[in-house]
Design an enzyme around this catalytic site. Structure first.
Site, PDB file in Angstrom:
ATOM      1  N   SER A   1      12.583  36.287  22.078  1.00  0.00           N
ATOM      2  CA  SER A   1      12.485  35.330  21.107  1.00  0.00           C
ATOM      3  C   SER A   1      11.150  34.554  21.296  1.00  0.00           C
ATOM      4  O   SER A   1      10.410  34.483  22.191  1.00  0.00           O
ATOM      5  CB  SER A   1      13.791  34.344  21.032  1.00  0.00           C
TER       6      SER A   1
ATOM      7  N   TYR B   1      18.737  28.288  25.567  1.00  0.00           N
ATOM      8  CA  TYR B   1      18.274  29.364  25.150  1.00  0.00           C
ATOM      9  C   TYR B   1      16.893  29.596  25.272  1.00  0.00           C
ATOM     10  O   TYR B   1      16.538  30.566  25.656  1.00  0.00           O
ATOM     11  CB  TYR B   1      18.515  29.110  23.518  1.00  0.00           C
TER      12      TYR B   1
HETATM   13  P1  NAD Z   1      23.769  37.524  15.476  1.00  0.00           P
HETATM   14  O1  NAD Z   1      24.680  36.391  15.715  1.00  0.00           O
HETATM   15  O2  NAD Z   1      24.160  38.005  14.384  1.00  0.00           O
HETATM   16  O3  NAD Z   1      24.137  39.043  16.462  1.00  0.00           O
HETATM   17  C1  NAD Z   1      24.128  38.706  17.711  1.00  0.00           C
HETATM   18  C2  NAD Z   1      25.008  39.878  18.220  1.00  0.00           C
HETATM   19  O4  NAD Z   1      25.365  39.593  19.670  1.00  0.00           O
HETATM   20  C3  NAD Z   1      26.609  39.768  17.709  1.00  0.00           C
HETATM   21  O5  NAD Z   1      27.070  41.062  17.293  1.00  0.00           O
HETATM   22  C4  NAD Z   1      27.443  39.268  18.632  1.00  0.00           C
HETATM   23  O6  NAD Z   1      28.836  39.625  18.467  1.00  0.00           O
HETATM   24  C5  NAD Z   1      26.658  39.779  19.869  1.00  0.00           C
HETATM   25  N1  NAD Z   1      27.256  39.207  21.171  1.00  0.00           N
HETATM   26  C6  NAD Z   1      27.080  38.015  21.613  1.00  0.00           C
HETATM   27  N2  NAD Z   1      27.689  37.784  22.672  1.00  0.00           N
HETATM   28  C7  NAD Z   1      27.964  39.110  23.161  1.00  0.00           C
HETATM   29  C8  NAD Z   1      28.589  39.531  24.533  1.00  0.00           C
HETATM   30  N3  NAD Z   1      28.958  38.538  25.467  1.00  0.00           N
HETATM   31  N4  NAD Z   1      28.976  40.666  24.569  1.00  0.00           N
HETATM   32  C9  NAD Z   1      28.661  41.740  23.293  1.00  0.00           C
HETATM   33  N5  NAD Z   1      27.912  41.341  22.381  1.00  0.00           N
HETATM   34  C10 NAD Z   1      27.675  39.999  22.111  1.00  0.00           C
HETATM   35  O7  NAD Z   1      22.280  37.186  15.797  1.00  0.00           O
HETATM   36  P2  NAD Z   1      20.773  37.957  15.600  1.00  0.00           P
HETATM   37  O8  NAD Z   1      20.026  37.071  15.141  1.00  0.00           O
HETATM   38  O9  NAD Z   1      21.360  39.466  15.084  1.00  0.00           O
HETATM   39  O10 NAD Z   1      20.628  38.053  17.155  1.00  0.00           O
HETATM   40  C11 NAD Z   1      20.375  39.397  18.023  1.00  0.00           C
HETATM   41  C12 NAD Z   1      19.179  38.984  19.197  1.00  0.00           C
HETATM   42  O11 NAD Z   1      17.930  38.564  18.504  1.00  0.00           O
HETATM   43  C13 NAD Z   1      19.895  37.859  19.965  1.00  0.00           C
HETATM   44  O12 NAD Z   1      19.579  38.082  21.208  1.00  0.00           O
HETATM   45  C14 NAD Z   1      18.969  36.696  19.700  1.00  0.00           C
HETATM   46  O13 NAD Z   1      18.896  35.761  20.480  1.00  0.00           O
HETATM   47  C15 NAD Z   1      17.693  37.362  19.274  1.00  0.00           C
HETATM   48  N6  NAD Z   1      16.866  36.482  18.347  1.00  0.00           N
HETATM   49  C16 NAD Z   1      17.456  36.304  17.072  1.00  0.00           C
HETATM   50  C17 NAD Z   1      16.287  35.566  16.209  1.00  0.00           C
HETATM   51  C18 NAD Z   1      16.685  35.177  14.676  1.00  0.00           C
HETATM   52  O14 NAD Z   1      16.201  34.132  14.196  1.00  0.00           O
HETATM   53  N7  NAD Z   1      18.007  35.605  14.273  1.00  0.00           N
HETATM   54  C19 NAD Z   1      15.332  34.874  16.380  1.00  0.00           C
HETATM   55  C20 NAD Z   1      15.001  35.411  17.985  1.00  0.00           C
HETATM   56  C21 NAD Z   1      15.780  35.922  18.818  1.00  0.00           C
END
Ligand code: NAD
Length: 257
Positions: free
Chosen positions: A149, A162
């Site tokens: 991130s 986080y």
């Molecule tokens: P999201 O919440 O839509 O997706 C997260 C996914 O991870 C979901 O499918 C959830 O079920 C899965 N998950 C969570 N805990 C789990 C576990 N213990 N075992 C298996 N699956 C699990 O969010 P997103 O935005 O798609 O996030 C994806 C990645 O990108 C994450 O690592 C997040 O930290 C990172 N990220 C997102 C953003 C943003 O702005 N959306 C920014 C920076 C980083």
């Protein structure tokens, strides 16, 4: 197809995307499938994994597999890798995407909050790497992409677990990249800024907070999940063969300020 565009193809490759049923993981799984990979995706809920996998297969024509696995549990991770290998062959591309965020001032957070975020985001990725590295090393080709991130390098209040987890992920990526550099296995970090996905529901659903977030983004909008696919594909393909241990930011200019 040209010799350059060909390096982005993943025909014959096997990819595993954790947390691939929705959000950014879903987009990455779709992109890798469109590029020709056989794609296994995991979710804690096997039904949502199977549904997403079937939809991606219908869209792309690729072979897909939906698996139930909690990234925090080593046995689940090992089993997901074994099931992927049994269905498609050894894993060439691992995307450690599963992640959670628990926000709040430090005095309001419990140890369980800290553990949940660090275990999911950091230990979960480490477990995934550990499960696929021996075969990648042996076959002298592999791509590991960690969803870190922009909060690994900058931060904001109320994000102690986080930000720590993502900073740890960036550091872990560099160490593993060095460990594997001579084996044809690359390890990189993708560092998104604000993307409109479920993880950001608390920010998206409050108009004042939403306006504050957008106000800080030079492009004055949230990232669209589909904007992440092409850069993820680059880092998962032969096209990025000389790239390892790197952080790739995709944030509408957020961290340039
Ligand atoms: P999201 O919440 O839509 O997706 C997260 C996914 O991870 C979901 O499918 C959830 O079920 C899965 N998950 C969570 N805990 C789990 C576990 N213990 N075992 C298996 N699956 C699990 O969010 P997103 O935005 O798609 O996030 C994806 C990645 O990108 C994450 O690592 C997040 O930290 C990172 N990220 C997102 C953003 C943003 O702005 N959306 C920014 C920076 C980083």
């Amino acid at each position: 197809m040209s010799k350059y565009l060909n390096t982005f193809r993943l025909d014959g490759r096997v990819a595993l995307v954790t947390g691939g049923a929705r959000g950014l993981g879903r987009i990455i799984a779709e992109t890798l499938a469109e590029a020709g990979a056989s794609v296994a995706l995991t979710a804690r809920n096997g039904e949502s994994a199977a549904k997403a996998a079937a939809e991606i297969a219908a869209q792309s024509g690729a072979k897909t597999l939906g698996l139930a696995a909690d990234v925090v549990k080593a046995a689940d991770v090992e089993k997901a890798v074994a099931e992927t290998v049994a269905a498609f062959g050894p894993v060439d591309v691992l995307v450690n995407n599963a992640g959670i965020n628990i926000r709040g001032p430090i005095e309001t957070l419990g140890e369980d909050d800290w553990d949940a975020v660090i275990d999911t985001n950091l230990k979960g990725a480490w477990l995934g790497c550990r499960a696929v590295v021996p075969s990648m090393k042996q076959r002298r080709w592999g791509r590991i992409l960690n969803l870190s991130s922009m909060m690994a390098s900058i931060s904001m209040p109320d994000r102690t677990p986080y930000s720590a987890s993502k900073g740890g992920m960036s550091a872990m990526t560099k160490s593993l990249a060095l460990e594997l550099a001579s084996f044809g296995v690359t390890v990189n970090n993708l560092c998104p800024g604000p993307f409109a996905t479920e993880i950001n529901t608390p920010l998206l659903s409050d108009p004042d907070v939403n306006a504050r977030v957008v106000g800080k983004i030079p492009m004055a909008r949230w990232g669209r999940p589909e904007e992440l696919g092409p850069i993820a594909l680059f880092l998962c393909s032969e096209a990025s063969s000389f790239v390892t241990g790197a952080d790739f930011t995709i944030d509408g200019g957020y961290t340039a300020q």
